[in-house]
Design a protein around this motif. Sequence first.
Motif, PDB file in Angstrom:
ATOM      1  N   SER A  70       0.816  -1.054   0.005  1.00  0.00           N
ATOM      2  CA  SER A  70       0.222   0.273  -0.596  1.00  0.00           C
ATOM      3  C   SER A  70       1.178   1.331   0.205  1.00  0.00           C
ATOM      4  CB  SER A  70      -0.723  -0.163   1.207  1.00  0.00           C
ATOM      5  OG  SER A  70       0.295   0.759   2.560  1.00  0.00           O
ATOM      6  N   GLU A  96       9.142  -0.965   3.713  1.00  0.00           N
ATOM      7  CA  GLU A  96       9.743   0.135   4.040  1.00  0.00           C
ATOM      8  C   GLU A  96      10.322   0.361   4.928  1.00  0.00           C
ATOM      9  OE1 GLU A  96       8.928   2.148   1.151  1.00  0.00           O
ATOM     10  OE2 GLU A  96       7.794   0.971  -0.023  1.00  0.00           O
ATOM     11  N   PHE A  98       5.230 -11.633   2.991  1.00  0.00           N
ATOM     12  CA  PHE A  98       4.630 -12.723   2.930  1.00  0.00           C
ATOM     13  C   PHE A  98       4.587 -14.307   3.337  1.00  0.00           C
ATOM     14  CE2 PHE A  98       7.102 -11.111  -0.893  1.00  0.00           C
ATOM     15  CZ  PHE A  98       6.026 -11.685  -2.143  1.00  0.00           C
ATOM     16  N   SER A 157      -1.848  -5.225  -4.543  1.00  0.00           N
ATOM     17  CA  SER A 157      -0.864  -5.075  -5.368  1.00  0.00           C
ATOM     18  C   SER A 157       0.314  -4.996  -4.587  1.00  0.00           C
ATOM     19  CB  SER A 157      -1.271  -3.287  -5.133  1.00  0.00           C
ATOM     20  OG  SER A 157      -0.413  -3.038  -6.062  1.00  0.00           O
ATOM     21  N   ALA A 162       4.924  -5.734  -5.738  1.00  0.00           N
ATOM     22  CA  ALA A 162       5.427  -6.072  -6.054  1.00  0.00           C
ATOM     23  C   ALA A 162       6.734  -6.296  -5.549  1.00  0.00           C
ATOM     24  CB  ALA A 162       5.250  -4.821  -7.597  1.00  0.00           C
ATOM     25  N   SER A 202      -2.623  -6.787 -13.066  1.00  0.00           N
ATOM     26  CA  SER A 202      -1.964  -7.579 -14.127  1.00  0.00           C
ATOM     27  C   SER A 202      -1.461  -6.600 -14.624  1.00  0.00           C
ATOM     28  CB  SER A 202      -2.561  -8.655 -14.162  1.00  0.00           C
ATOM     29  OG  SER A 202      -1.492  -9.708 -14.565  1.00  0.00           O
ATOM     30  N   ASN A 241      -4.053  -3.048 -16.017  1.00  0.00           N
ATOM     31  CA  ASN A 241      -3.765  -1.185 -15.393  1.00  0.00           C
ATOM     32  C   ASN A 241      -3.124  -1.245 -16.314  1.00  0.00           C
ATOM     33  OD1 ASN A 241      -4.990  -1.927 -12.911  1.00  0.00           O
ATOM     34  ND2 ASN A 241      -3.765  -1.594 -11.553  1.00  0.00           N
TER      35      ASN A 241
HETATM   36  P1  NAD Z   1       5.259  -1.045  -6.471  1.00  0.00           P
HETATM   37  O1  NAD Z   1       6.994  -0.918  -6.390  1.00  0.00           O
HETATM   38  O2  NAD Z   1       4.572   0.842  -6.986  1.00  0.00           O
HETATM   39  O3  NAD Z   1       4.569  -1.224  -4.868  1.00  0.00           O
HETATM   40  C1  NAD Z   1       5.073  -2.336  -4.625  1.00  0.00           C
HETATM   41  C2  NAD Z   1       4.073  -2.503  -3.240  1.00  0.00           C
HETATM   42  O4  NAD Z   1       4.386  -3.575  -2.778  1.00  0.00           O
HETATM   43  C3  NAD Z   1       4.979  -1.358  -2.349  1.00  0.00           C
HETATM   44  O5  NAD Z   1       4.618  -0.732  -1.204  1.00  0.00           O
HETATM   45  C4  NAD Z   1       6.170  -2.211  -1.605  1.00  0.00           C
HETATM   46  O6  NAD Z   1       6.546  -1.479   0.012  1.00  0.00           O
HETATM   47  C5  NAD Z   1       5.545  -3.153  -1.169  1.00  0.00           C
HETATM   48  N1  NAD Z   1       6.224  -4.536  -1.269  1.00  0.00           N
HETATM   49  C6  NAD Z   1       7.339  -5.179  -1.568  1.00  0.00           C
HETATM   50  N2  NAD Z   1       7.272  -6.552  -1.307  1.00  0.00           N
HETATM   51  C7  NAD Z   1       7.146  -6.536   0.214  1.00  0.00           C
HETATM   52  C8  NAD Z   1       6.695  -7.494   0.919  1.00  0.00           C
HETATM   53  N3  NAD Z   1       7.969  -8.524   0.948  1.00  0.00           N
HETATM   54  N4  NAD Z   1       5.990  -7.218   2.466  1.00  0.00           N
HETATM   55  C9  NAD Z   1       5.054  -6.406   2.066  1.00  0.00           C
HETATM   56  N5  NAD Z   1       5.384  -5.287   0.669  1.00  0.00           N
HETATM   57  C10 NAD Z   1       5.943  -5.146   0.056  1.00  0.00           C
HETATM   58  O7  NAD Z   1       4.534  -1.584  -7.414  1.00  0.00           O
HETATM   59  P2  NAD Z   1       3.129  -1.315  -8.672  1.00  0.00           P
HETATM   60  O8  NAD Z   1       4.214  -0.708 -10.380  1.00  0.00           O
HETATM   61  O9  NAD Z   1       2.000  -0.374  -8.547  1.00  0.00           O
HETATM   62  O10 NAD Z   1       2.999  -2.117  -8.714  1.00  0.00           O
HETATM   63  C11 NAD Z   1       1.965  -2.798  -7.863  1.00  0.00           C
HETATM   64  C12 NAD Z   1       0.877  -4.097  -8.903  1.00  0.00           C
HETATM   65  O11 NAD Z   1       0.952  -3.280 -10.144  1.00  0.00           O
HETATM   66  C13 NAD Z   1       2.513  -4.802  -9.198  1.00  0.00           C
HETATM   67  O12 NAD Z   1       1.633  -6.704 -10.003  1.00  0.00           O
HETATM   68  C14 NAD Z   1       2.370  -5.076 -11.332  1.00  0.00           C
HETATM   69  O13 NAD Z   1       2.653  -5.516 -11.606  1.00  0.00           O
HETATM   70  C15 NAD Z   1       1.313  -4.657 -11.463  1.00  0.00           C
HETATM   71  N6  NAD Z   1       1.459  -3.468 -12.630  1.00  0.00           N
HETATM   72  C16 NAD Z   1       2.176  -2.522 -12.731  1.00  0.00           C
HETATM   73  C17 NAD Z   1       1.981  -1.543 -13.869  1.00  0.00           C
HETATM   74  C18 NAD Z   1       2.420  -1.053 -13.765  1.00  0.00           C
HETATM   75  O14 NAD Z   1       3.538  -0.334 -14.968  1.00  0.00           O
HETATM   76  N7  NAD Z   1       3.504  -0.363 -13.076  1.00  0.00           N
HETATM   77  C19 NAD Z   1       0.956  -1.917 -14.933  1.00  0.00           C
HETATM   78  C20 NAD Z   1       0.385  -3.106 -14.426  1.00  0.00           C
HETATM   79  C21 NAD Z   1       0.077  -3.395 -13.612  1.00  0.00           C
END
Ligand code: NAD
Length: 402
Positions: A49, A75, A113, A138, A140, A224, A270
């Motif tokens: 989040s 974080e 996880f 969400s 990643a 996704s 997205n």
């Molecule tokens: P991001 O890097 O901005 O956010 C990732 C989040 O996961 C952060 O809050 C981080 O603190 C958290 N995180 C990471 N490892 C963790 C752990 N071990 N425990 C708890 N929290 C953890 O990523 P994003 O781009 O917003 O991606 C989020 C989802 O959206 C992913 O599934 C990604 O594939 C999908 N997505 C992203 C895009 C894009 O272009 N950015 C497009 C479509 C879909």
Amino acid sequence: MIIQPKIRGFICTTAHPAGCAKNVQNQIDYVKSQGAVANGPKNVLVIGSSTGYGLASRILATFGCGAATMGIFFEKQAEKKRTASAGWYNSVAFEQKAKEAGFYAKSFNGDGFSDDMRRQVIDAIKADWGKVDCVIYSLAAPRRQHPKTGELAKSVLKPLGKTYTNTSIDLTTDKLETVTLPEATQEEVDQTISVMGGEDWEFWIDALEKEGLLSDGAKTVAYSYVGPQLTQAVYRNGTIGQAKDHLEATAKKLDERLKKINGQAAISVNKALVTQSSSAIPFIPLYFILLSRVMKEKNVDEDCIAQIYRLFTSALYTKNPIDCDEKGRIRMDDKEMLEDVQKIVGENWDKLTQENFAEYSDLDGYHKDFLALFGFGLEGVDYDADVDPDQKIPSMCEPSIS
Ligand code: NAD
């Protein structure tokens, strides 16, 4: 402390608290300008989040739906002369603003996880809410320690079946370069699925269901990506695509289960956006720089919060949801995938040289968006002011539940 950006490869090692707060405020302002979401959820758990799509989801849930939220992230706090990570400052600002506006917000920093994290969150839901009605997945992450076996899996971004060579961009020099990625081994595919597939999402839903914490009508959504032909070899047909296939298959399984409580498990595909995770994927930043130029010219560009607002109001919480695709996925990437958008992006990619690069790209926009992820370059922020890097997340100062 005066905080400046320090960029190392595709990451910025510093973050600015006031800039991150401005980022959060801009998203809140966007939600308020669009209006409240009718019949939205009331108790929302967001896993991942603190940045990107997860942060936007938490902001929308609170300021659009009036929901109480729990957020999980991984974080870093500030330490000695090191600033905290951007997601930390985003969460500080989010919680402060949520609490000022009278909304419940609780945050958990650690490994999402792990079963230990699940236990803590479940205890908090039991104590504070009783039930949850929306779970946003969400995450990643670059790696995952399996909560049952203890095995460490690492996510890699590689093509399948053969090596892949194409033009990419070195964002430290802004020079085009030819990059070759070796083909993935089966072990690398399996590990990437472990990190970015649906198993952990299912573990969360299992745990919430087992404890009877899902309310009637509860929804869960995971994010996704599909993308165009141009990025298929490294994205959708690569290791990460295998993980997304697994995530999407998990959505189908979970949907069958949640139907029994009138609920839903959904995948939202997205649009490509600059986030900390997407910046690290080979070839994607170059595609994004070309895409962004075309989408801005056509006035169809959206950021994370606009995507999530549209997801909630046109698909998840409406009586007349938009149609899903043939695989049952919600397509929030519809504007990215518009035929005329993709046609121009593809043509420009083929014509690309270092000399004509500026003509076809939105390189300045990319750098601006990238720095903004870490709280830099935002209008109205005084970057010459002395700021305290050691900021506390309000809910983490509360006594923990025993
Ligand atoms: P991001 O890097 O901005 O956010 C990732 C989040 O996961 C952060 O809050 C981080 O603190 C958290 N995180 C990471 N490892 C963790 C752990 N071990 N425990 C708890 N929290 C953890 O990523 P994003 O781009 O917003 O991606 C989020 C989802 O959206 C992913 O599934 C990604 O594939 C999908 N997505 C992203 C895009 C894009 O272009 N950015 C497009 C479509 C879909």
